[in-house]
Write a protein that holds these residues in place. Structure first.
Motif, PDB file in Angstrom:
ATOM      1  N   GLY A 198      21.256  22.459  -5.431  1.00  0.00           N
ATOM      2  CA  GLY A 198      20.027  23.255  -4.931  1.00  0.00           C
ATOM      3  C   GLY A 198      18.738  22.450  -5.200  1.00  0.00           C
ATOM      4  O   GLY A 198      17.952  22.092  -4.227  1.00  0.00           O
ATOM      5  N   GLY A 199      18.390  21.850  -6.242  1.00  0.00           N
ATOM      6  CA  GLY A 199      17.165  21.178  -6.367  1.00  0.00           C
ATOM      7  C   GLY A 199      17.496  19.733  -7.041  1.00  0.00           C
ATOM      8  O   GLY A 199      18.248  19.541  -7.566  1.00  0.00           O
ATOM      9  N   THR A 200      16.193  19.251  -6.876  1.00  0.00           N
ATOM     10  CA  THR A 200      15.935  17.811  -7.527  1.00  0.00           C
ATOM     11  C   THR A 200      15.229  17.760  -8.777  1.00  0.00           C
ATOM     12  O   THR A 200      14.302  16.979  -8.576  1.00  0.00           O
ATOM     13  N   LYS A 201      15.785  18.660  -9.850  1.00  0.00           N
ATOM     14  CA  LYS A 201      14.773  18.635 -10.663  1.00  0.00           C
ATOM     15  C   LYS A 201      14.758  17.384 -11.747  1.00  0.00           C
ATOM     16  O   LYS A 201      15.753  16.766 -11.512  1.00  0.00           O
ATOM     17  N   GLU A 202      13.905  17.118 -12.388  1.00  0.00           N
ATOM     18  CA  GLU A 202      13.949  15.979 -13.228  1.00  0.00           C
ATOM     19  C   GLU A 202      14.671  15.716 -14.109  1.00  0.00           C
ATOM     20  O   GLU A 202      15.238  16.747 -14.761  1.00  0.00           O
ATOM     21  N   ILE A 203      15.638  14.747 -14.423  1.00  0.00           N
ATOM     22  CA  ILE A 203      16.643  14.677 -15.211  1.00  0.00           C
ATOM     23  C   ILE A 203      15.967  14.639 -16.673  1.00  0.00           C
ATOM     24  O   ILE A 203      15.018  13.617 -16.848  1.00  0.00           O
ATOM     25  N   PRO A 204      16.257  15.448 -17.663  1.00  0.00           N
ATOM     26  CA  PRO A 204      15.700  15.433 -18.979  1.00  0.00           C
ATOM     27  C   PRO A 204      15.756  14.080 -19.668  1.00  0.00           C
ATOM     28  O   PRO A 204      14.603  13.636 -20.259  1.00  0.00           O
ATOM     29  N   CYS A 205      16.883  13.529 -19.866  1.00  0.00           N
ATOM     30  CA  CYS A 205      16.965  12.181 -20.481  1.00  0.00           C
ATOM     31  C   CYS A 205      16.094  11.198 -20.106  1.00  0.00           C
ATOM     32  O   CYS A 205      15.275  10.492 -20.620  1.00  0.00           O
ATOM     33  N   VAL A 206      16.097  11.013 -18.569  1.00  0.00           N
ATOM     34  CA  VAL A 206      15.143  10.038 -17.877  1.00  0.00           C
ATOM     35  C   VAL A 206      13.707  10.448 -18.100  1.00  0.00           C
ATOM     36  O   VAL A 206      12.904   9.483 -18.225  1.00  0.00           O
ATOM     37  N   ALA A 207      13.228  11.911 -18.040  1.00  0.00           N
ATOM     38  CA  ALA A 207      12.030  11.976 -18.176  1.00  0.00           C
ATOM     39  C   ALA A 207      11.392  11.864 -19.551  1.00  0.00           C
ATOM     40  O   ALA A 207      10.538  11.574 -19.757  1.00  0.00           O
ATOM     41  N   ALA A 208      12.457  11.826 -20.558  1.00  0.00           N
ATOM     42  CA  ALA A 208      12.012  11.722 -22.253  1.00  0.00           C
ATOM     43  C   ALA A 208      11.876  10.202 -22.384  1.00  0.00           C
ATOM     44  O   ALA A 208      11.132   9.844 -23.349  1.00  0.00           O
ATOM     45  N   CYS A 209      12.374   9.387 -21.435  1.00  0.00           N
ATOM     46  CA  CYS A 209      12.179   7.841 -21.833  1.00  0.00           C
ATOM     47  C   CYS A 209      10.976   7.382 -21.205  1.00  0.00           C
ATOM     48  O   CYS A 209      10.715   7.443 -20.151  1.00  0.00           O
ATOM     49  N   ARG A 210       9.883   7.327 -22.409  1.00  0.00           N
ATOM     50  CA  ARG A 210       8.697   6.911 -21.924  1.00  0.00           C
ATOM     51  C   ARG A 210       8.660   5.250 -21.353  1.00  0.00           C
ATOM     52  O   ARG A 210       7.474   4.852 -20.808  1.00  0.00           O
TER      53      ARG A 210
END
Lengths: 93, 258, 295
Positions: A73-85
């Protein structure tokens, strides 16, 4: 080094790419904790760098292991990718 | 009004003939390498069984992987569309439909009218479809239809490492060599395929009631593994392989009625 | 004369095992005798190097017991050399069964070993290595020292691996060592088999045979499908000159020539046995570790 973990099968291509050059310089490796399925781990690679990798047991099924973070349903941000600064982590699908 | 649905699957071709919401006849043949001929044969037989002449049929809808081969159909309907329609007709409370056929697995979320809300498909890889069980049955030297009942006799959890049907065959062979029983291996096989289908289904969000359709619905071992994995009751129609053809026949009636 | 071979089902996938050593050299004069063992899921190779130069190797089928296979392969490489296991200065294990090499001093991943091995086998100009093994396929890019720049490994799916080819060899009753050559005996290249999945490709091929296709044509269709798949993996990882192919399928001219055609790039001609790249790289790592004092 670009390390690509995952596979390609009849149903598609599923790879998690790690830019170990960037990853080695990251002190906290927040992506490991961010993953709800414990897909990632910190390893010492063949060139003695401390970098993240996809755990062995997930490498042949990441399409399924990563499914909870990829609802249809959604393209929410992938947590691991978001956590990588440092922008050192990517999903191919 | 008489209508028909033709579902040309990768393995079997199924036909359902309906009259005013009642099923008149069903017929199933192997799809083989000539799908057009298979569809023709199944349709002719189904009509004969129903005692209906071709010109009496108002509308024929084709579905399934080989739907393009049904030259006599008025139109086609998507597999997920046919699935949902058929499943909700049989179980009006059905909101999630899991369809596992020989070469494809699908998870569909629908509303009370059988309209699709969302779906996910696993295709073109035997690991996520009925072919997986078939290949493992060969490796185990057990007839396919005995795989399910065998699995029910085991309560052991043995993880399978291979995620590919070809590699899993070797894994099954090495399990046999290390004296794991056929019952335990059979359960491991069903657990493995069910876990893949479950993670696909979770992507669409699983809501009650859950209906299982497709030929693999006949496999009690798979149905049990699916229910346990999702911690949910699984509703399975008596003839799960006909659900898509039924859905196509129902949709044909709606289209003919305009 | 008619020979009846029907008594026992023929194992078309079975290839010949072999060993080799260089009789012109004396291992007793070497300072560092480094060993490398690559325990793959299908085959195991052992390599012995004298001061960084290839001296002996073996290639055999991996048995059900990995530690046993590793020992057998190393002992077979030593055959007729007079060398014993304890003569090895340092040994590195690699491959899928690398944790099961009982006499190894250290393990290194097969990716790093293949890059290092290819660097030795093909020279320092190699930038892209494709390794097609029994149950996996690796695309590696490396620098002039044989250090990995990027890699991708596919060991989940049998398509594009030796195993997929074995399934076809069995289906068509053609020896695995002949399928490549046979697949080139077609006048016109047929369209590739459309299914990626080996299980479905097998069904598709059965249909083609029933439709009257000769074996050569079916093999051509499969080899070209395999080449296409492998090229897509290579391209995901990046392709740079020079290009080398290692592993068992490097010996399959039907697949290799089609990969070259699709990439529009010739693979370097191998000077060594293509299947020993991993074990050779392991032996090179072993030597380097001794020199660094880590041995």
């Amino acid at each position: 080094m670009f390390a690509n973990y995952g596979y390609k099968d009849g149903s598609g291509e599923f790879f998690i790419s790690v830019d170990t050059g960037r990853c080695a310089g990251c002190p906290d490796k927040g992506c490991v904790e961010a993953c709800p399925e414990q897909v990632l781990e910190v390893i010492t690679d063949d060139y003695d760098d401390q970098v993240i990798a996809v755990r062995e047991e997930h490498r042949k099924k990441i399409k399924y292991s990563c499914a909870p973070c990829k609802p249809t349903g959604g393209t929410k941000e992938i947590p691991c990718v978001a956590a990588c600064r440092l922008g050192g982590l990517r999903h191919s699908w | 009004m008489i209508t028909a649905g033709v579902d040309v699957g990768n393995k079997y071709t199924k036909v359902v003939v309906m009259k005013d919401g009642q099923v008149l006849s069903k017929y199933m043949v192997l799809s083989g390498f000539d799908q057009q001929q298979a569809a023709e044969e199944a349709y002719t037989r189904a009509l004969a069984e129903a005692g209906v002449a071709r010109e009496e049929v108002r509308c024929v809808l084709a579905t399934g992987a080989g739907k393009g081969a049904v030259t006599f159909a008025n139109d086609t309907i998507t597999e997920v569309g046919a699935d949902a329609k058929g499943a909700v007709f049989l179980f009006p409370s059905g909101r999630t439909i899991i369809d596992v056929g020989a070469e494809e697995g699908r998870a569909i979320k629908c509303d009370e009218k059988g309209r699709i809300v969302d779906f996910a498909i696993n295709e073109k890889c035997a690991a996520g479809a009925g072919s997986f069980t078939e290949a493992m049955a060969r490796a185990l030297e057990v007839p396919l239809e005995e795989m399910g009942p065998l699995a029910l006799q085991s309560s052991k959890v043995i993880p399978m490492n291979a995620q590919c049907a070809v590699f899993a065959e070797s894994e099954v062979v090495s399990l046999i060599h290390s004296r794991v029983t056929k019952e335990d291996i059979s359960k491991a096989v069903h657990d493995a395929i069910a876990s893949r289908i479950i993670s696909m289904a979770r992507r669409v969000g699983v809501e009650k009631d859950l209906v299982m359709t497709g030929g693999v619905g006949r496999n009690v071992g798979f149905v049990k593994a699916l229910g346990e994995g999702l911690e949910m009751a699984v509703l399975v129609p008596g003839e799960p392989e006909y659900v898509s053809a039924l859905g196509a026949a129902l949709a044909a009636a709606e289209r003919a009625a305009g | 004369m008619v020979v009846n071979q029907a008594d026992k089902p023929k194992e078309y996938w079975r290839w010949t095992e072999y060993n080799w050593f260089d009789p012109s050299r004396d291992w007793r004069k070497a300072k560092i005798i480094s060993g490398g063992v690559d325990v793959g899921s299908v085959s195991t190779q052992a390599v012995i190097m004298l001061d960084g130069e290839l001296y002996a190797y073996s290639n055999m089928r991996t048995g059900s017991d990995s530690p046993d296979s590793a020992i057998k392969a190393m002992k077979w490489a030593m055959e007729n050399t007079g060398m014993k296991m304890e003569d090895l200065t340092y040994t590195v294990g690699t491959g899928y069964g690398r944790v099961n090499v009982p006499f190894a001093n250290k393990t290194v991943t097969e990716i790093a070993c293949h890059a290092r091995g290819a660097n030795y086998m093909y020279g320092s100009t190699v930038r892209t290595v494709l390794d097609m093994g029994g149950q996996d396929c690796k695309a590696i890019r490396c620098d002039e020292k044989g250090k990995v720049v990027s890699f991708l490994m596919n060991d989940k799916c049998a398509a594009g691996t030796g195993r997929g080819m074995e399934v076809f060899a069995n289906l068509l009753a053609v020896s695995i060592e002949e399928v490549g050559e046979m697949s080139l005996q077609v006048e016109k290249e047929p369209p590739p088999v459309s299914s990626t999945c080996v299980v479905f490709a097998k069904t598709e091929a059965t249909g083609l045979l029933r439709a009257g296709w000769p074996k050569e044509r079916v093999l051509a269709a499969y080899c070209s499908a395999m080449a296409h798949r492998v090229v897509s993996l290579l391209e995901r990882n990046g392709v740079e000159r020079d290009f080398a192919i290692t592993g068992g399928i490097a010996k399959n001219i039907g697949v290799v020539s089609r990969i070259e055609k699709e990439l529009n790039l010739k693979a370097l001609k191998p000077r060594y046995d293509t299947q020993i790249a991993g074990a050779l790289g392991a032996a090179l790592f072993a030597k380097a570790l001794v020199e660094k004092g880590k041995g």
